[in-house]
Design a protein around this motif. Structure first.
Motif, PDB file in Angstrom:
ATOM      1  N   ARG A   3       0.850  -1.193   0.000  1.00  0.00           N
ATOM      2  CA  ARG A   3       0.000   0.000   0.000  1.00  0.00           C
ATOM      3  C   ARG A   3       0.883   1.239   0.000  1.00  0.00           C
ATOM      4  N   ILE A   4       0.460   2.232  -0.773  1.00  0.00           N
ATOM      5  CA  ILE A   4       1.117   3.540  -0.779  1.00  0.00           C
ATOM      6  C   ILE A   4       0.116   4.549  -0.249  1.00  0.00           C
ATOM      7  N   SER A  13      -4.789   6.704  -0.771  1.00  0.00           N
ATOM      8  CA  SER A  13      -4.277   5.358  -0.545  1.00  0.00           C
ATOM      9  C   SER A  13      -4.365   4.523  -1.816  1.00  0.00           C
ATOM     10  N   VAL A  23       7.112   2.394  -7.841  1.00  0.00           N
ATOM     11  CA  VAL A  23       6.174   3.255  -7.132  1.00  0.00           C
ATOM     12  C   VAL A  23       5.450   4.170  -8.114  1.00  0.00           C
ATOM     13  N   ILE A  27       1.348   4.698  -8.778  1.00  0.00           N
ATOM     14  CA  ILE A  27       0.729   6.020  -8.625  1.00  0.00           C
ATOM     15  C   ILE A  27      -0.022   6.399  -9.901  1.00  0.00           C
ATOM     16  N   VAL A  51      10.023  10.082   1.681  1.00  0.00           N
ATOM     17  CA  VAL A  51       9.552   8.886   2.376  1.00  0.00           C
ATOM     18  C   VAL A  51       9.362   9.229   3.853  1.00  0.00           C
ATOM     19  N   ALA A  81      10.798   7.903  -7.428  1.00  0.00           N
ATOM     20  CA  ALA A  81       9.641   7.017  -7.601  1.00  0.00           C
ATOM     21  C   ALA A  81       9.797   6.113  -8.822  1.00  0.00           C
ATOM     22  N   LEU A  86       8.201  -1.027  -4.792  1.00  0.00           N
ATOM     23  CA  LEU A  86       7.532  -1.311  -3.530  1.00  0.00           C
ATOM     24  C   LEU A  86       7.475  -2.824  -3.381  1.00  0.00           C
ATOM     25  N   THR A  90       3.359  -1.169   3.880  1.00  0.00           N
ATOM     26  CA  THR A  90       2.875   0.183   3.628  1.00  0.00           C
ATOM     27  C   THR A  90       4.014   1.178   3.497  1.00  0.00           C
ATOM     28  N   LEU A  91       3.887   2.030   2.493  1.00  0.00           N
ATOM     29  CA  LEU A  91       4.835   3.101   2.232  1.00  0.00           C
ATOM     30  C   LEU A  91       4.070   4.411   2.323  1.00  0.00           C
ATOM     31  N   THR A  92       4.500   5.304   3.207  1.00  0.00           N
ATOM     32  CA  THR A  92       3.882   6.627   3.327  1.00  0.00           C
ATOM     33  C   THR A  92       4.854   7.644   2.767  1.00  0.00           C
ATOM     34  N   ILE A  93       4.364   8.419   1.786  1.00  0.00           N
ATOM     35  CA  ILE A  93       5.225   9.383   1.093  1.00  0.00           C
ATOM     36  C   ILE A  93       4.549  10.750   1.017  1.00  0.00           C
TER      37      ILE A  93
END
Length: 108
Positions: A3-4, A13, A23, A27, A51, A81, A86, A90-93
């Motif tokens: 998940r991004i 999300s 990534v 997106i 990140v 990116a 990934l 979970t990746l939070t950017i």
């Protein structure tokens, strides 16, 4: 399931049913406009992402990322990116200020 979360796009999300994907591909496939001036080839830094969490869920840095890091064009919490896969979790950017589009509305 990978998940991004794009924090400054109102925590948008993106869930993916596959691993080891770029990534930027995830997106774009989800309708988010993300800058990439060199055509996703790692020749610039316009697709830079900040990140916030989950750096360890990304592939190792590529030669291009290491090159830009030695030139101080990427900070320790920034990745490209178009070069980062990934792998899991979970990746939070955040979108970097320098790479924001004028036609999009960003949250804080």
């Amino acid at each position: 399931m990978p998940r991004i979360i794009i924090q400054n796009l109102e925590n948008f999300s993106i869930d993916s049913d596959s691993t080891d994907r770029k990534v930027i591909e995830l997106i774009h496939e989800n309708g988010i406009d993300w800058m990439h001036a060199c055509g996703k080839k790692g020749r610039c830094t316009t697709c830079k992402m900040i990140v916030v969490e989950g750096q360890n869920h990304l592939s190792v840095e590529t030669e291009r990322e290491l090159f830009y890091r030695t030139q101080n064009r990427l900070k320790s919490n920034e990745r490209l990116a178009c070069q980062s896969n990934l792998l899991s979790d979970t990746l939070t950017i955040r979108v970097a200020d320098a790479n924001k589009f004028p036609h999009m509305t960003y949250s804080s």
